[in-house]
Design a protein around this motif. Structure first.
Motif, PDB file in Angstrom:
ATOM      1  N   ARG A   1       0.810  -1.214   0.000  1.00 37.02           N
ATOM      2  CA  ARG A   1       0.000   0.000   0.000  1.00 37.02           C
ATOM      3  C   ARG A   1       0.846   1.268   0.000  1.00 37.02           C
ATOM      4  NH1 ARG A   1      -5.056  -2.307   2.014  1.00 37.02           N
ATOM      5  NH2 ARG A   1      -4.600  -4.401   2.811  1.00 37.02           N
ATOM      6  N   ALA A   2       1.874   1.335   0.854  1.00 38.44           N
ATOM      7  CA  ALA A   2       2.682   2.555   0.937  1.00 38.44           C
ATOM      8  C   ALA A   2       4.167   2.279   1.133  1.00 38.44           C
ATOM      9  CB  ALA A   2       2.170   3.445   2.072  1.00 38.44           C
ATOM     10  N   GLU A   3       4.517   1.196   1.849  1.00 37.22           N
ATOM     11  CA  GLU A   3       5.934   0.926   2.117  1.00 37.22           C
ATOM     12  C   GLU A   3       6.721   0.761   0.819  1.00 37.22           C
ATOM     13  OE1 GLU A   3       9.617  -0.547   3.956  1.00 37.22           O
ATOM     14  OE2 GLU A   3       8.031   0.838   4.528  1.00 37.22           O
ATOM     15  N   HIS A   4       6.280  -0.123  -0.058  1.00 36.62           N
ATOM     16  CA  HIS A   4       7.023  -0.325  -1.307  1.00 36.62           C
ATOM     17  C   HIS A   4       6.913   0.873  -2.248  1.00 36.62           C
ATOM     18  CE1 HIS A   4       8.741  -4.334  -0.927  1.00 36.62           C
ATOM     19  NE2 HIS A   4       7.678  -4.653  -0.232  1.00 36.62           N
ATOM     20  N   PRO A   5       5.751   1.511  -2.396  1.00 39.69           N
ATOM     21  CA  PRO A   5       5.735   2.744  -3.190  1.00 39.69           C
ATOM     22  C   PRO A   5       6.675   3.818  -2.660  1.00 39.69           C
ATOM     23  CG  PRO A   5       3.508   1.902  -2.954  1.00 39.69           C
ATOM     24  CD  PRO A   5       4.385   1.055  -2.069  1.00 39.69           C
ATOM     25  N   LEU A   6       6.830   3.894  -1.322  1.00 43.85           N
ATOM     26  CA  LEU A   6       7.777   4.870  -0.768  1.00 43.85           C
ATOM     27  C   LEU A   6       9.209   4.488  -1.113  1.00 43.85           C
ATOM     28  CD1 LEU A   6       8.246   7.390   1.031  1.00 43.85           C
ATOM     29  CD2 LEU A   6       8.481   5.812   2.964  1.00 43.85           C
ATOM     30  N   LEU A   7       9.554   3.201  -0.943  1.00 45.00           N
ATOM     31  CA  LEU A   7      10.909   2.758  -1.286  1.00 45.00           C
ATOM     32  C   LEU A   7      11.201   2.998  -2.761  1.00 45.00           C
ATOM     33  CD1 LEU A   7      11.149  -0.592   0.722  1.00 45.00           C
ATOM     34  CD2 LEU A   7      12.181   1.611   1.293  1.00 45.00           C
ATOM     35  N   ASN A   8      10.192   2.887  -3.594  1.00 43.64           N
ATOM     36  CA  ASN A   8      10.380   3.112  -5.025  1.00 43.64           C
ATOM     37  C   ASN A   8      10.764   4.551  -5.321  1.00 43.64           C
ATOM     38  OD1 ASN A   8      10.460   2.325  -7.700  1.00 43.64           O
ATOM     39  ND2 ASN A   8       8.256   2.486  -8.008  1.00 43.64           N
ATOM     40  N   ILE A   9      10.489   5.442  -4.364  1.00 48.27           N
ATOM     41  CA  ILE A   9      10.881   6.846  -4.500  1.00 48.27           C
ATOM     42  C   ILE A   9      12.195   7.126  -3.786  1.00 48.27           C
ATOM     43  CG2 ILE A   9      10.262   9.211  -3.831  1.00 48.27           C
ATOM     44  CD1 ILE A   9       7.325   8.417  -4.271  1.00 48.27           C
ATOM     45  N   ILE A  10      12.300   6.722  -2.518  1.00 55.19           N
ATOM     46  CA  ILE A  10      13.461   7.130  -1.719  1.00 55.19           C
ATOM     47  C   ILE A  10      14.635   6.168  -1.838  1.00 55.19           C
ATOM     48  CG2 ILE A  10      11.963   8.332  -0.081  1.00 55.19           C
ATOM     49  CD1 ILE A  10      12.473   6.064   1.903  1.00 55.19           C
ATOM     50  N   ASP A  11      14.382   4.919  -2.265  1.00 55.84           N
ATOM     51  CA  ASP A  11      15.466   3.940  -2.414  1.00 55.84           C
ATOM     52  C   ASP A  11      15.144   2.970  -3.547  1.00 55.84           C
ATOM     53  OD1 ASP A  11      17.744   2.459  -2.089  1.00 55.84           O
ATOM     54  OD2 ASP A  11      17.405   1.967   0.021  1.00 55.84           O
ATOM     55  N   PRO A  12      15.041   3.483  -4.778  1.00 54.90           N
ATOM     56  CA  PRO A  12      14.661   2.616  -5.894  1.00 54.90           C
ATOM     57  C   PRO A  12      15.668   1.504  -6.158  1.00 54.90           C
ATOM     58  CG  PRO A  12      15.320   4.800  -6.677  1.00 54.90           C
ATOM     59  CD  PRO A  12      15.191   4.889  -5.192  1.00 54.90           C
ATOM     60  N   LYS A  13      16.933   1.689  -5.779  1.00 57.33           N
ATOM     61  CA  LYS A  13      17.907   0.601  -5.960  1.00 57.33           C
ATOM     62  C   LYS A  13      17.538  -0.590  -5.097  1.00 57.33           C
ATOM     63  CE  LYS A  13      21.800   3.636  -7.153  1.00 57.33           C
ATOM     64  NZ  LYS A  13      23.134   4.147  -6.718  1.00 57.33           N
ATOM     65  N   ALA A  14      17.201  -0.337  -3.837  1.00 57.71           N
ATOM     66  CA  ALA A  14      16.785  -1.426  -2.955  1.00 57.71           C
ATOM     67  C   ALA A  14      15.470  -2.019  -3.418  1.00 57.71           C
ATOM     68  CB  ALA A  14      16.668  -0.921  -1.518  1.00 57.71           C
ATOM     69  N   ASP A  15      14.537  -1.169  -3.853  1.00 55.10           N
ATOM     70  CA  ASP A  15      13.242  -1.682  -4.303  1.00 55.10           C
ATOM     71  C   ASP A  15      13.411  -2.563  -5.539  1.00 55.10           C
ATOM     72  OD1 ASP A  15      10.434  -1.733  -3.721  1.00 55.10           O
ATOM     73  OD2 ASP A  15      10.093  -0.563  -5.533  1.00 55.10           O
ATOM     74  N   ARG A  16      14.335  -2.200  -6.402  1.00 50.80           N
ATOM     75  CA  ARG A  16      14.624  -3.044  -7.572  1.00 50.80           C
ATOM     76  C   ARG A  16      15.130  -4.410  -7.122  1.00 50.80           C
ATOM     77  NH1 ARG A  16      16.866  -2.016 -13.053  1.00 50.80           N
ATOM     78  NH2 ARG A  16      18.036  -3.852 -13.685  1.00 50.80           N
ATOM     79  N   ASP A  17      16.023  -4.429  -6.133  1.00 54.94           N
ATOM     80  CA  ASP A  17      16.526  -5.698  -5.617  1.00 54.94           C
ATOM     81  C   ASP A  17      15.401  -6.519  -4.992  1.00 54.94           C
ATOM     82  OD1 ASP A  17      19.079  -5.167  -6.442  1.00 54.94           O
ATOM     83  OD2 ASP A  17      19.826  -4.567  -4.478  1.00 54.94           O
ATOM     84  N   MET A  18      14.483  -5.841  -4.319  1.00 55.71           N
ATOM     85  CA  MET A  18      13.356  -6.549  -3.717  1.00 55.71           C
ATOM     86  C   MET A  18      12.454  -7.162  -4.779  1.00 55.71           C
ATOM     87  SD  MET A  18      12.497  -3.789  -0.727  1.00 55.71           S
ATOM     88  CE  MET A  18      13.817  -3.233   0.362  1.00 55.71           C
ATOM     89  N   VAL A  19      12.210  -6.416  -5.838  1.00 45.28           N
ATOM     90  CA  VAL A  19      11.410  -6.950  -6.952  1.00 45.28           C
ATOM     91  C   VAL A  19      12.109  -8.150  -7.575  1.00 45.28           C
ATOM     92  CG1 VAL A  19      10.572  -6.431  -9.278  1.00 45.28           C
ATOM     93  CG2 VAL A  19      10.190  -4.805  -7.415  1.00 45.28           C
ATOM     94  N   SER A  20      13.416  -8.052  -7.772  1.00 50.84           N
ATOM     95  CA  SER A  20      14.174  -9.186  -8.310  1.00 50.84           C
ATOM     96  C   SER A  20      14.088 -10.379  -7.364  1.00 50.84           C
ATOM     97  CB  SER A  20      15.642  -8.789  -8.515  1.00 50.84           C
ATOM     98  OG  SER A  20      15.768  -7.763  -9.478  1.00 50.84           O
ATOM     99  N   SER A  21      14.166 -10.130  -6.061  1.00 52.47           N
ATOM    100  CA  SER A  21      14.069 -11.204  -5.077  1.00 52.47           C
ATOM    101  C   SER A  21      12.712 -11.882  -5.153  1.00 52.47           C
ATOM    102  CB  SER A  21      14.295 -10.647  -3.669  1.00 52.47           C
ATOM    103  OG  SER A  21      15.558 -10.030  -3.555  1.00 52.47           O
ATOM    104  N   MET A  22      11.679 -11.100  -5.376  1.00 48.11           N
ATOM    105  CA  MET A  22      10.333 -11.666  -5.461  1.00 48.11           C
ATOM    106  C   MET A  22      10.171 -12.535  -6.704  1.00 48.11           C
ATOM    107  SD  MET A  22       8.263  -8.312  -4.118  1.00 48.11           S
ATOM    108  CE  MET A  22       6.643  -8.970  -4.470  1.00 48.11           C
ATOM    109  N   PHE A  23      10.762 -12.102  -7.800  1.00 45.96           N
ATOM    110  CA  PHE A  23      10.715 -12.943  -9.006  1.00 45.96           C
ATOM    111  C   PHE A  23      11.519 -14.228  -8.808  1.00 45.96           C
ATOM    112  CE2 PHE A  23       9.520  -9.097 -11.651  1.00 45.96           C
ATOM    113  CZ  PHE A  23       8.274  -9.595 -11.994  1.00 45.96           C
ATOM    114  N   GLU A  24      12.654 -14.129  -8.109  1.00 46.73           N
ATOM    115  CA  GLU A  24      13.426 -15.340  -7.814  1.00 46.73           C
ATOM    116  C   GLU A  24      12.616 -16.283  -6.930  1.00 46.73           C
ATOM    117  OE1 GLU A  24      16.594 -16.356  -8.929  1.00 46.73           O
ATOM    118  OE2 GLU A  24      16.057 -14.793 -10.356  1.00 46.73           O
ATOM    119  N   HIS A  25      11.917 -15.740  -5.960  1.00 47.13           N
ATOM    120  CA  HIS A  25      11.032 -16.536  -5.114  1.00 47.13           C
ATOM    121  C   HIS A  25      10.030 -17.300  -5.977  1.00 47.13           C
ATOM    122  CE1 HIS A  25       8.184 -17.027  -1.552  1.00 47.13           C
ATOM    123  NE2 HIS A  25       7.395 -17.253  -2.585  1.00 47.13           N
ATOM    124  N   ALA A  26       9.428 -16.601  -6.928  1.00 48.47           N
ATOM    125  CA  ALA A  26       8.436 -17.242  -7.792  1.00 48.47           C
ATOM    126  C   ALA A  26       9.066 -18.364  -8.614  1.00 48.47           C
ATOM    127  CB  ALA A  26       7.797 -16.205  -8.715  1.00 48.47           C
TER     128      ALA A  26
END
Length: 592
Positions: A200-225
């Motif tokens: 709802r807000a945590e990841h959208p905020l990270l996508n603004i203030i720390d997009p490098k980390a959010d990119r890694d998190m998205v990659s981690s989620m795809f690896e999980h899948a």
């Protein structure tokens, strides 16, 4: 005991994570004189270990309920320094992480002394840690009262705890398949995805203030899948486990919010299958019936109405991905997901205009209690709050409730009604401390509701309600948070609202304007740009927007876009004590 200074080992716990492996390496600054343990678990077979005194100075320690102890000679030095390294892979990984964290190495030059190891001191690590946090929190330069700043930076700190890194310094990590994976993909693997909360807000905020980390998190989620036998994105993932907590498939929202706002992410097209799979796992939360009937019936799930509402939003996310050409080869599915995004209508009772529990035969649960949080079709909420959960089609929601006047009146009633304790006594995440009238801010499903006035004829009420929530629910005190922070979501709401906007509908690219809480706030973005937000005369009295200027040009939209935020510049709010009812001309996005 590896040597007189070093203890290694591991534990496997069974709880929220069905198999949680934690390996450790502990290094003491003094040699251990004696050690031992007691196993309080039942031992079915003692084997030939019984020939040893296992409980005293035997270097192998094992059991199911072990308590261990170590003792040191009294050398008149009151200081014992203990260094601990952790890993989910193995004790070698724990030792390697420990050495990397402390810059620890064996010194042959000191082999004849008791101090054989060179490493950073406790005080050096403390100072390095302080600097690291100051650098991290220093992305914002906020102005305000002492209490306001304490609350702002505490909230910012909360948003940076989870998700957390889950790999060793050499790139190895334990996957959701419990195999050990070598990360050679150029990203850092993360865990702790409390997605029902944080999309709802945590990841959208990270996508603004720390997009490098959010990119890694998205990659981690795809690896999980990719590692999952289900081949779906995480639901609630941590420590190499999927615990299936809560409802919906909100991993889709998180990855889509990143993909749509960062179209240069080169892996998005091959991963679309994981997104589609997440929407079609038939044995998860009665998805088979959801697709067949257009809703999840109450007689199959006691929280089926909330599942339907949340699934409809995620279906819209997939529709938006396809509509924005992020799903090459999936074009024929576009209309399917658009229609599924409208499934929210199937759980609104036309006689009441509220979302309610519905049976498989199409009938409505009677009697229905719109205030109760138990056995009415909703998870951790009631009909009064969940009926406002259609973030992707607020115009459609207004229509189905009976029009603008009815919608505004219901919002007003929600924020001012009194709800007796009996209606939420059995729901631990809904408490009086987190309520404003009947609005539940202490739990996540309602977090967008104060911003819904922006689609109506009385948008200024958003500015009033948001400030009211911030004043009541966030205080610089030991019990100053009105509910479980839920891995940063509660605090991310505060950070967004303090800036003056909020992602009501993640993946839309729009952040609906409220009003800044602080007179000035400067955000230093990772791309090198700076966004300065000013509201020089803002206060509890001057809480209403008179006008908004972006880079010296009037802003006539009720929202700001991701591109505008990341481009930086100056966002200036002129505030006053009375509403300006005509400062914007364009309302936020809605499907219909």
């Amino acid at each position: 005991m590896e040597d007189p200074y070093t203890l290694t080992g591991y534990r496997i716990t069974n709880g929220w994570a069905r198999e949680n492996y934690v390996y450790f390496a502990i290094h003491f600054s003094k040699p251990v004189a004696h050690y031992g343990y007691q196993d309080f678990g039942k031992q079915d077979y003692r084997g030939f270990w019984r020939r040893f005194d296992l409980n005293h100075d035997f270097p192998e320690i094992a059991g199911r309920k072990v308590v261990a102890w170590v003792a040191f000679e009294n050398d008149n030095d009151p200081v014992l320094e203990v260094q601990v390294g952790l890993s989910a892979v193995g004790t070698d990984g724990a030792m390697m992480n420990l050495k990397a964290d402390t810059r620890w190495h064996y010194s042959w030059q000191k082999a004849d002394s008791t101090d054989l190891f060179d490493h950073l001191s406790f005080d050096e690590i403390l100072q390095n840690t302080k600097k690291a946090w100051n650098d991290k929190l220093g992305i914002y330069e906020a102005k305000g009262t002492a209490d306001q700043l304490a609350m702002f930076y505490t909230s910012l700190y909360h948003t940076m705890i989870n998700p957390s890194i889950y790999q060793d310094v050499d790139g190895k990590y334990r996957g959701v398949d419990h195999n050990i994976h070598q990360n050679d993909e150029g990203f850092t693997n993360y865990t702790i995805f409390s997605l029902w909360d944080t999309y709802r807000a945590e990841h959208p905020l990270l996508n603004i203030i720390d997009p490098k980390a959010d990119r890694d998190m998205v990659s981690s989620m795809f690896e999980h899948a990719g590692q999952s036998v289900h081949q779906v994105l995480p639901i609630w993932s941590h420590a190499g486990n999927e615990n299936w907590c809560m409802i919906g498939y909100h991993g889709v929202s998180v990855v889509a919010d990143y993909l749509l706002n960062n179209p240069n992410f080169h892996e998005h097209k091959p991963k679309m299958l994981h997104i589609i799979n997440s929407a079609n796992l038939d044995y998860y939360d009665h998805t088979n019936l959801y697709k067949k009937l257009g809703y999840v019936p109450y007689n199959k799930s006691s929280v089926g109405t909330s599942i339907t509402l949340e699934n409809a939003y995620e279906d819209w996310v997939i529709y938006r991905l396809i509509d924005n050409e992020f799903a090459f080869g999936f074009d024929k599915m576009k209309e399917t997901y658009r229609q599924r995004a409208l499934n929210f209508k199937n759980v609104f009772n036309p006689e009441t205009g509220f979302a309610q529990a519905r049976y498989e035969d199409g009938s409505w649960k009677t009697p229905a209690d719109l205030l109760s949080t138990s056995n009415e079709g909703f998870i951790e909420g009631n009909s009064w709050n969940y009926s406002f959960y259609v973030p992707h089609d607020v115009n459609g929601l207004i229509k189905i409730m009976g029009g603008d006047k009815v919608f505004v009146n219901r919002l007003d009633e929600l924020f001012t009604m009194y709800v007796p304790d009996k209606f939420f006594a059995e729901t631990e995440d809904v408490t009086r401390e987190g309520m404003l009238g009947g609005y539940v801010h202490g739990n996540e499903p309602s977090h967008h509701i104060p911003y819904l006035y922006m689609w109506t004829s009385q948008p200024w009420k958003t500015q009033q309600r948001v400030r009211e929530v911030m004043n009541k629910m966030y205080r610089n005190h030991l019990d100053g948070l009105c509910g479980n922070d839920d891995c940063g979501q509660m605090s991310a709401w505060y950070i967004f609202s303090a800036m003056g906007f909020y992602p009501v509908c993640p993946a839309s690219g729009q952040y609906v304007l409220g009003a800044p809480y602080l007179p000035e706030n400067v955000l230093h973005l990772q791309n090198g740009n700076t966004l300065t937000i000013k509201a020089p005369n803002v206060s509890d009295q001057n809480c209403y927007i008179q006008s908004v200027m972006l880079n010296s040009q009037p802003l006539h939209t009720a929202y700001i876009t991701y591109e505008q935020i990341m481009a930086g510049g100056e966002l200036v709010f002129t505030m006053g004590s009375k509403p300006n009812k005509k400062w914007f001309t364009e309302k936020p996005y809605s499907l219909e």
